[in-house]
Design a protein around this motif. Structure first.
Motif, PDB file in Angstrom:
ATOM      1  N   ILE A 273       0.853  -1.193   0.000  1.00 50.31           N
ATOM      2  CA  ILE A 273       0.000   0.000   0.000  1.00 50.31           C
ATOM      3  C   ILE A 273       0.886   1.239   0.000  1.00 50.31           C
ATOM      4  N   VAL A 274       1.995   1.172   0.746  1.00 52.59           N
ATOM      5  CA  VAL A 274       2.940   2.290   0.810  1.00 52.59           C
ATOM      6  C   VAL A 274       3.859   2.292  -0.405  1.00 52.59           C
ATOM      7  N   THR A 275       4.507   1.162  -0.675  1.00 53.19           N
ATOM      8  CA  THR A 275       5.537   1.136  -1.720  1.00 53.19           C
ATOM      9  C   THR A 275       4.979   1.344  -3.125  1.00 53.19           C
ATOM     10  N   HIS A 276       3.693   0.998  -3.343  1.00 56.28           N
ATOM     11  CA  HIS A 276       3.095   1.143  -4.665  1.00 56.28           C
ATOM     12  C   HIS A 276       2.043   2.260  -4.718  1.00 56.28           C
ATOM     13  N   SER A 277       2.033   3.089  -3.682  1.00 54.62           N
ATOM     14  CA  SER A 277       1.137   4.253  -3.645  1.00 54.62           C
ATOM     15  C   SER A 277      -0.306   3.858  -3.967  1.00 54.62           C
ATOM     16  N   LEU A 278      -0.782   2.826  -3.282  1.00 57.91           N
ATOM     17  CA  LEU A 278      -2.122   2.310  -3.553  1.00 57.91           C
ATOM     18  C   LEU A 278      -3.169   3.113  -2.784  1.00 57.91           C
ATOM     19  N   SER A 279      -4.336   3.219  -3.364  1.00 63.48           N
ATOM     20  CA  SER A 279      -5.475   3.781  -2.638  1.00 63.48           C
ATOM     21  C   SER A 279      -6.424   2.650  -2.299  1.00 63.48           C
ATOM     22  N   LEU A 280      -7.024   2.726  -1.111  1.00 66.51           N
ATOM     23  CA  LEU A 280      -7.915   1.682  -0.645  1.00 66.51           C
ATOM     24  C   LEU A 280      -9.168   2.349  -0.097  1.00 66.51           C
ATOM     25  N   ASN A 281     -10.298   2.002  -0.692  1.00 56.44           N
ATOM     26  CA  ASN A 281     -11.559   2.614  -0.287  1.00 56.44           C
ATOM     27  C   ASN A 281     -12.571   1.557   0.124  1.00 56.44           C
ATOM     28  N   GLY A 282     -13.010   1.613   1.370  1.00 56.43           N
ATOM     29  CA  GLY A 282     -14.163   0.852   1.806  1.00 56.43           C
ATOM     30  C   GLY A 282     -15.380   1.752   1.710  1.00 56.43           C
ATOM     31  N   PHE A 283     -16.567   1.161   1.698  1.00 49.88           N
ATOM     32  CA  PHE A 283     -17.758   1.989   1.536  1.00 49.88           C
ATOM     33  C   PHE A 283     -18.992   1.242   2.013  1.00 49.88           C
ATOM     34  N   ILE A 284     -20.030   1.994   2.309  1.00 55.74           N
ATOM     35  CA  ILE A 284     -21.366   1.488   2.560  1.00 55.74           C
ATOM     36  C   ILE A 284     -22.261   2.113   1.498  1.00 55.74           C
TER      37      ILE A 284
END
Length: 344
Positions: A273-284
């Protein structure tokens, strides 16, 4: 008028693992209701037609003292979920006898929505003439889930690669088709050969059975992936993390691998998540759905009616809803699970 039967699926006890029919839930066919005289308090009396059966219901089968984003089911009371009903009595000007509505309703034959709750009731015009069951599936909450979160978080570009877990499910199968219409390469995973065949039928470029094929090997060969739609969590999410492109996007819709166990999964690739500059979105869905709702019903629902977007349904009578709930938690359902309470 004599009391009318009002059978229901009752929440009987909190499960420690998978929900068990006859134990976690019971079918009570001895309940009754006075259709002519039950108080409406400015609301409506509905004949319930179809109720959605979704994986997230397991999270509501908990001790009521445990806080979460949605209320726990009450012991001794009916389960509830997104449903379609027909108005049989009304004290509300906005709803007439015979109107079909969608709302959060009990797993029972008849239910009252008092005036104070009518803001949660939506009249269905069904101009495209879909079966009412579709309005608890592809044209209902699962459909809005796929459509709204994809458009909110994917930032998809033509030619990118998306991986969809549970790709034959009610939500995942729609994500596959939305992504294909956007020009993406689509990889889908599911837990049976029948589900793999369905993913291929709806356009997945790569479809595999995660029970017989290594997710890591598939993603190493067909990736890297730019978008991961997560319905599973655990090891599948870990594999996806290990094969994400730089600036990849992860959309967390659900984590069914953790719903029926208390053992946490030890992630190996979370540092990416850090090394590849990932975005992570949870949602309802209820938090983002209204933003996309008008376009969903105007543009997407007609595609279901004309067959451009495909869906499958697995219908179960109310008396057998407990077994259907168990099956969906164990991944044994083969399509969108719908509980049929009554014909129109």
């Amino acid at each position: 008028m004599a009391p009318t039967r009002n059978s229901a699926i009752i929440f009987n006890e909190v499960p420690t693992g998978y929900p068990e029919p006859g134990k976690t839930t019971i079918f009570d066919e001895n309940r009754t209701i006075d259709l002519e005289n039950v108080p409406l308090n400015g609301g409506v009396l509905l004949k319930v037609l179809v109720v959605s059966n979704d994986p997230y219901l397991r999270g509501k089968m908990r001790d009521a003292s445990i806080a979460s984003y949605s209320d726990a089911f009450k012991i001794g009371a009916p389960l509830s979920n997104f449903a379609v009903g027909r108005v049989v009595r009304s004290e509300a000007e906005a709803f007439k006898v015979g109107d079909h509505v969608a709302s959060f309703l009990n797993f029972e034959e008849y239910t009252v929505m008092p005036g104070a709750a009518l803001s949660w009731v939506t009249k269905l015009d069904n101009k495209v003439n879909l079966p009412w069951s579709v309005y608890v599936g592809a044209a209902g909450m699962p459909g809005r889930t796929a459509y709204s979160a994809y458009h909110e978080f994917s930032k998809a570009k033509k030619g990118e690669t998306i991986f969809v877990s549970t790709g034959a499910g009610a939500v995942g199968s729609l994500v596959i088709q939305i992504a294909k219409r956007d020009g993406l390469k689509v990889i889908g995973s599911a837990g049976s050969d029948d589900k793999v065949a369905f993913m291929k039928e709806i356009g997945a470029d790569v479809a595999f059975n995660y029970k017989t094929t290594s997710t890591d090997e598939i993603l190493a060969k067909e990736g890297p992936i730019d978008i991961y739609w997560d319905n599973v969590g655990g090891a599948t999410l870990d594999s996806a993390l290990g094969h994400m492109n730089v600036n990849g996007r992860i959309i967390n819709c659900g984590m069914i691998s953790a719903y029926n166990t208390k053992e946490p999964y030890a992630f190996k690739n979370i540092m990416r998540i850090v090394t590849h500059s990932l975005s992570l979105n949870g949602f309802i869905e209820s938090r983002i759905g209204p933003k996309h709702s008008e376009k969903f019903y105007r543009e997407f629902v007609p595609l279901l009616a004309n067959g451009e977007v495909k869906y499958r349904e697995e219908k179960t009578p109310l008396a057998e809803a407990g077994e259907a709930i168990r099956k969906i938690q164990m991944g044994e359902n083969i399509a969108k699970s719908v509980i049929v309470v009554a014909e129109d």
